[in-house]
Design a protein around this motif. Structure first.
Motif, PDB file in Angstrom:
ATOM      1  N   GLY A 167     -21.247  28.077  21.633  1.00 41.75           N
ATOM      2  CA  GLY A 167     -21.662  26.680  21.487  1.00 41.75           C
ATOM      3  C   GLY A 167     -20.726  25.871  20.610  1.00 41.75           C
ATOM      4  O   GLY A 167     -20.623  24.650  20.756  1.00 41.75           O
ATOM      5  N   LYS A 168     -20.027  26.509  19.721  1.00 42.64           N
ATOM      6  CA  LYS A 168     -19.102  25.814  18.821  1.00 42.64           C
ATOM      7  C   LYS A 168     -17.824  25.387  19.537  1.00 42.64           C
ATOM      8  O   LYS A 168     -17.146  24.468  19.085  1.00 42.64           O
ATOM      9  N   ILE A 169     -17.498  26.024  20.640  1.00 44.23           N
ATOM     10  CA  ILE A 169     -16.236  25.730  21.346  1.00 44.23           C
ATOM     11  C   ILE A 169     -16.211  24.280  21.814  1.00 44.23           C
ATOM     12  O   ILE A 169     -15.217  23.563  21.600  1.00 44.23           O
ATOM     13  N   ASP A 200     -10.781  20.787  15.972  1.00 48.20           N
ATOM     14  CA  ASP A 200      -9.587  21.459  15.458  1.00 48.20           C
ATOM     15  C   ASP A 200      -9.138  22.490  16.501  1.00 48.20           C
ATOM     16  O   ASP A 200      -9.870  23.419  16.824  1.00 48.20           O
ATOM     17  N   PRO A 201      -7.914  22.339  17.042  1.00 51.13           N
ATOM     18  CA  PRO A 201      -7.458  23.245  18.093  1.00 51.13           C
ATOM     19  C   PRO A 201      -7.386  24.713  17.650  1.00 51.13           C
ATOM     20  O   PRO A 201      -7.630  25.616  18.455  1.00 51.13           O
ATOM     21  N   HIS A 202      -7.066  24.952  16.386  1.00 54.04           N
ATOM     22  CA  HIS A 202      -6.981  26.339  15.899  1.00 54.04           C
ATOM     23  C   HIS A 202      -8.368  26.991  15.855  1.00 54.04           C
ATOM     24  O   HIS A 202      -8.526  28.152  16.251  1.00 54.04           O
ATOM     25  N   ALA A 215      -9.905  30.011  18.092  1.00 54.87           N
ATOM     26  CA  ALA A 215     -10.545  31.165  17.449  1.00 54.87           C
ATOM     27  C   ALA A 215     -11.945  31.394  18.027  1.00 54.87           C
ATOM     28  O   ALA A 215     -12.322  32.539  18.302  1.00 54.87           O
ATOM     29  N   TYR A 216     -12.712  30.327  18.211  1.00 53.64           N
ATOM     30  CA  TYR A 216     -14.045  30.465  18.807  1.00 53.64           C
ATOM     31  C   TYR A 216     -13.951  30.985  20.237  1.00 53.64           C
ATOM     32  O   TYR A 216     -14.755  31.821  20.659  1.00 53.64           O
TER      33      TYR A 216
END
Length: 111
Positions: free
Chosen positions: A64-66, A71-73, A77-78
């Motif tokens: 859900g955080k994606i 922030d692209p980084h 990571a997500y």
């Protein structure tokens, strides 16, 4: 008491208990099959279910955080974490299915 007396007492006790056991053991076995075994199955399922639900919840939160991440980084990571989580769930499911198949084959082959 000497050894001979103790042996007689033990034999008499065994002779007294044996008819009681012959009558009650079938009922006790049925009780275990009808109450204890289903309880143990339910408890095992509940324990596995809690762990699976937590893993799924954590993965869903991460996924859900994606969408909302700017922030692209962090987004990368997500995304990678979610991919890893999906692979992990599939690996666990595959391992459990294989284990169930092997146990079923070994334990229930002659049944």
């Amino acid at each position: 008491m000497n050894k001979e007396t103790l042996t007689k007492i033990a034999t008499n006790l065994l002779n007294a208990i044996q008819p009681i056991l012959e009558i009650t053991l079938p009922y006790l076995a049925e009780l275990v099959k009808s109450k204890v075994v289903p309880y143990l199955k339910r408890k095992a399922y509940e324990k596995a279910d809690v762990k699976a639900n937590q893993l799924i919840k954590d993965l869903a939160q991460n996924a859900g955080k994606i969408k909302d991440e700017t922030d692209p980084h962090k987004k990368e990571a997500y995304t990678e974490g979610t991919k890893l989580g999906i692979e992990t769930i599939r690996a666990i499911a595959d391992k459990l299915n294989k284990a169930a198949d092997e146990i079923e084959k070994a334990a229930l082959a002659g049944v």
